[in-house]
Design an enzyme around this catalytic site. Sequence first.
Site, PDB file in Angstrom:
ATOM      1  N   LYS A  52      -2.348  19.619   3.791  1.00  0.00           N
ATOM      2  CA  LYS A  52      -1.870  18.231   3.729  1.00  0.00           C
ATOM      3  C   LYS A  52      -0.339  18.194   3.707  1.00  0.00           C
ATOM      4  O   LYS A  52       0.285  17.354   4.359  1.00  0.00           O
ATOM      5  CB  LYS A  52      -2.459  17.538   2.488  1.00  0.00           C
ATOM      6  N   GLN A  96      -6.150  16.048  -6.089  1.00  0.00           N
ATOM      7  CA  GLN A  96      -7.105  16.941  -5.424  1.00  0.00           C
ATOM      8  C   GLN A  96      -8.282  17.210  -6.356  1.00  0.00           C
ATOM      9  O   GLN A  96      -8.110  17.543  -7.525  1.00  0.00           O
ATOM     10  CB  GLN A  96      -6.396  18.247  -5.022  1.00  0.00           C
ATOM     11  N   ASP A 119      -6.651   8.266  -0.558  1.00  0.00           N
ATOM     12  CA  ASP A 119      -7.916   8.985  -0.418  1.00  0.00           C
ATOM     13  C   ASP A 119      -9.089   8.009  -0.265  1.00  0.00           C
ATOM     14  O   ASP A 119     -10.185   8.402   0.141  1.00  0.00           O
ATOM     15  CB  ASP A 119      -8.188   9.831  -1.673  1.00  0.00           C
TER      16      ASP A 119
END
Length: 293
Positions: A52, A96, A119
């Site tokens: 990312k 994460q 997200d």
Amino acid sequence: MQILDGKKIAAEVRGEIAAEVVQLAAAGKRIPQLVAIIVGNDGASQTYVAGKEKACGECGFKSQVLRFEDAITEQELLVQIAKLNADETVDGFIVQLPLPERINEQKVVEAIDPKKDVDGFHPINVGRMTIGLPSYVSATPAGIMELLKRYRIETSGKHAVVVGRSSIVGRPMMNLLSQKGAPGDCTVTVCHSRTKNIKEICRTADIIVAALGHPEFLTAEMVKQGAVVIDVGITRVPAADTKSGFRLQGDVKYDEVAPKCSYITPVPGGVGPMTIISLMKNTLKAYKKEVYG
Ligand code: GUN
């Protein structure tokens, strides 16, 4: 059989994003910024976050990775999230997953400001997506929809079978494929670990999304001639011939399934690159305040 080349399409989207960022910079505007929080040393999570970060660089975004010891408390993590929520130079951020077991993941996700939840995991974004309101859609389903769109795959009236009911892939796919307008308008069946006759159901599918995390689950006998097959699996399996000692294995038995398909995604190089670029797209949306105004 045509390969749905996620690597190629992701590069195309990346080019579009990077061009927009160049224009922002030329106009003297602030550059979009994505921040990732990572807790502990899980190998797969480290790899994903590194991917990312690299993508941010390629898009011209600013990025930061905030790393915390496995021992961080839930409270400390919530304080970090509150800081990012308040920081006007941060357009979007992700935590994460997975987190250490003693931390309540849902509480952490719900602490993220939905406006910065690139997200698309916050229940507000999930709910808005479900009823067709502007929202951040989680990156893997968003990437799959982009792939279907860019390859102009006809979805209207088709029977789509989603194998897997996770909140970040299976369930959003069910919603997106059945939504009004292209690429949607499918009749969707969701299969999961308690489904009876899964083989027979898959055999009736025009489109199959395999997202159960079970390597080589989908075999040729489960696939109708001419079906579109999307493989979301990325299980790490041991491999003697790679530097890392593992390779990524999809949920589809590719060699025997591919010859029956009209379109299929490879692993790697299919859904994976689309997932990362969709997170970048969401970050640019957050910067432009496209979702919430
Ligand atoms: N863990 C596995 N996939 C993801 C993802 O897309 N986002 C976050 N935050 N964690 C993950």
